[in-house]
Design a protein around this motif. Structure first.
Motif, PDB file in Angstrom:
ATOM      1  N   LEU A 163       6.259  42.445  30.683  1.00  0.00           N
ATOM      2  CA  LEU A 163       5.609  42.610  31.988  1.00  0.00           C
ATOM      3  C   LEU A 163       6.211  41.748  33.095  1.00  0.00           C
ATOM      4  CD1 LEU A 163       2.079  43.007  30.577  1.00  0.00           C
ATOM      5  CD2 LEU A 163       2.874  44.404  32.470  1.00  0.00           C
ATOM      6  N   TYR A 177      -2.434  40.731  34.766  1.00  0.00           N
ATOM      7  CA  TYR A 177      -1.205  40.185  34.199  1.00  0.00           C
ATOM      8  C   TYR A 177      -0.556  39.101  35.040  1.00  0.00           C
ATOM      9  CZ  TYR A 177      -1.916  44.436  31.510  1.00  0.00           C
ATOM     10  OH  TYR A 177      -2.459  45.422  30.733  1.00  0.00           O
ATOM     11  N   ALA A 187      -0.135  49.849  36.502  1.00  0.00           N
ATOM     12  CA  ALA A 187      -1.582  49.833  36.304  1.00  0.00           C
ATOM     13  C   ALA A 187      -2.385  49.647  37.585  1.00  0.00           C
ATOM     14  CB  ALA A 187      -1.952  48.758  35.300  1.00  0.00           C
TER      15      ALA A 187
END
Ligand code: AMP
Ligand code: SF4
Length: 474
Positions: free
Chosen positions: A187, A395, A450
């Motif tokens: 990520l 994240y 996302a």
């Protein structure tokens, strides 16, 4: 609930160097290049092969370090960190790298990203007697590593990593070894470079350029690198890996001169601007201007594709930090005013296309539209080089809770009305994916989207007990 899930490591930057006579100085330069990733605190931990010593503080890299402080921590290796955090968690105890001393040896750890299940793991550890000094979830990882005393160090790190859910680029250092790990989804960015006989790692390749290191490759998702006097060894700690690089790194976060997975960020942004121009070919305008600095690349791309002249319609005061640093809405609004000024001669009487990279709360766009209109712009068409951001990020990016995201409750037309623009166009998700030029498929992904799509690449509510986690509960 959300507040509980969110950790405190936002958008930071990490840097590491192994086998170099000047690790503190070079880390300082490395952090300088990564300053845009965090302005709240900075730290360097140096190994001289006998002990680990830290120098750190709150504020900008330049304020935290000076010659004397750096000379006091001479050695041959270092890990370093710039920190960004908005709510809570301020304070020196949360400035990384974290450094722990114990009878089994010292351990230092630096983390970029955010763990979804940190609080859950923390509760388990506290029940077993662990005492936490900071509110940072990075400390959870340190406790997990320290827990399994019988395993060799690398195995301890691996077993800790296998308990984590979320985004992480970790640098872990003992006096004689550095371990580098990237989460199984990849990520957050992390690149490996070479400098002389030694190795460097950094969140972004712009840190290599500044210190004259050469880029080797990006660290793979789910990869663990062990760097010590025997050289560098790579292995996998996670079986299920895919690529879900944060799309916002390309859109806004990373520096334009950095390459992520070999793709230059400036060029990707330019392609986003070009794509955006194709997607709003209906807009009639006279000039294109970008919101400095992060939107300039996209604005150039937009101008090239549309054939409209690119103009310097907005000037940034370089001596004011990023608007997001100021935590309250009121201060943020004032921050925008302090930060940007219109160039009246450019915008007066013109139909202006204003390119920005993203709309989060809508504050920046609203302020700029007002500012351009006050400066005499006839029309202001806002074009955004990313899709509407309607979902929070778990994240490590500070896009807070859904309530703060204007696109989570308002339609595009309602947002247009709120910001006072004559028209508002967002880049389509497909257009953004294409513009990055990353290979993308639904199954293996290529990007995390996302916050735009609501499809998270990991579980976001840490309610599933991982197989390894069971041992923690005993
Ligand atoms: P807002 O005023 O809340 O709509 O914020 C949008 C502005 O913040 C845009 O101009 C972006 O360049 C910038 N931005 C977008 N994402 C972030 C982030 N995660 N952290 C800080 N700034 C951001
Ligand atoms: Fe990046 Fe958005 Fe994914 Fe967060 S949710 S990692 S900001 S793309």
């Amino acid at each position: 609930m959300l507040a509980e899930l969110r950790g405190l490591n936002e958008e930071c930057g990490v840097f590491g160097i192994w086998n170099n006579p000047d690790p503190a100085q070079l880390s300082y330069y490395g952090l300088h290049a990564l300053q845009h990733r965090g302005q709240e605190g900075a730290g360097i931990v140096v190994s001289d092969r006998e002990r680990l010593r830290a120098v750190k503080g709150e504020g900008l890299v330049n304020d935290v370090f000076d010659e004397e402080k750096l000379r006091a921590v001479e050695g041959t290796a270092a890990i370093a960190h710039v920190r960004y955090a908005t709510a809570g968690g301020n304070g020196i105890e949360n400035v990384q790298p974290l450094l722990f001393h114990s009878s089994t040896g010292s351990l230092s750890i630096a983390h970029n990203g955010n763990l979804v299940n940190a609080n859950r793991l923390k509760k388990h550890l506290e029940r077993q007697g662990s005492i936490f000094h900071s509110s940072s979830d990075t400390e959870v990882v340190a406790h997990l590593i320290k827990r399994s005393t019988l395993l060799p160090f690398k195995e301890k790190v691996k077993s800790a990593l296998n308990l984590l859910i979320g985004a992480y680029s970790f640098l872990v250092m003992t006096k004689d070894e550095m371990i580098v790990a990237r989460d199984p989804q990849g990520l957050r960015p992390l690149a490996l470079g070479k400098l002389g006989e030694g190795y460097v790692v950094a969140s972004e390749t712009c840190a290599f350029d500044l210190i004259g290191a050469s880029y080797v490759r990006d660290v793979e998702p789910g990869e663990l690198l062990v760097i010590n006097d025997d050289g560098i060894k790579s292995e996998r700690f996670a079986v299920e890996t895919n690529r879900a690089m944060c799309a916002m790194e390309y859109v806004y976060l990373a520096r334009p001169d950095s390459d992520i997975d070999g793709i230059n960020v400036h060029m990707a942004r330019k392609r986003m601007g070009r794509q955006l121009a194709r997607e709003c070919a209906h807009i009639e305008a006279d000039v294109v201007t970008g919101v400095p600095d992060s939107s300039i690349s996209a604005a150039i791309g937009f101008a090239e594709e549309s054939g409209l002249p690119y103009e310097l319609g907005l000037i940034k005061n370089r001596y004011v930090g990023r608007t997001f640093i100021q935590p309250t809405q009121e201060l943020r609004e004032r921050g925008v005013k302090m930060k940007l000024s219109p160039v009246v001669q450019v915008v007066k009487g013109k139909r202006v296309v204003m390119v920005d990279d993203s709309i989060v709360r809508g504050t920046t766009s609203r302020r700029i539209v007002t500012m351009l209109k006050e400066a005499g712009a006839a029309e202001v068409h806002v074009v955004i080089s990313s899709p509407p951001m309607s979902n929070p990020c778990y994240y490590g990016i500070d896009t807070s809770s859904s309530e703060e995201l204007i696109a989570s409750t308002k339609t595009v037309e309602e947002i247009r009305d709120t910001i006072g623009a004559d028209s508002l166009t967002f880049l389509s998700p497909e257009g953004m994916i294409e513009a990055t030029e990353r290979p993308f498929d639904e199954q293996n992904r290529g990007l995390c989207l996302a916050c735009f799509t609501g499809e998270y690449p990991t579980q976001i509510f840490a309610d599933t007990v991982l197989p390894h986690e069971k041992e923690l509960q005993n």
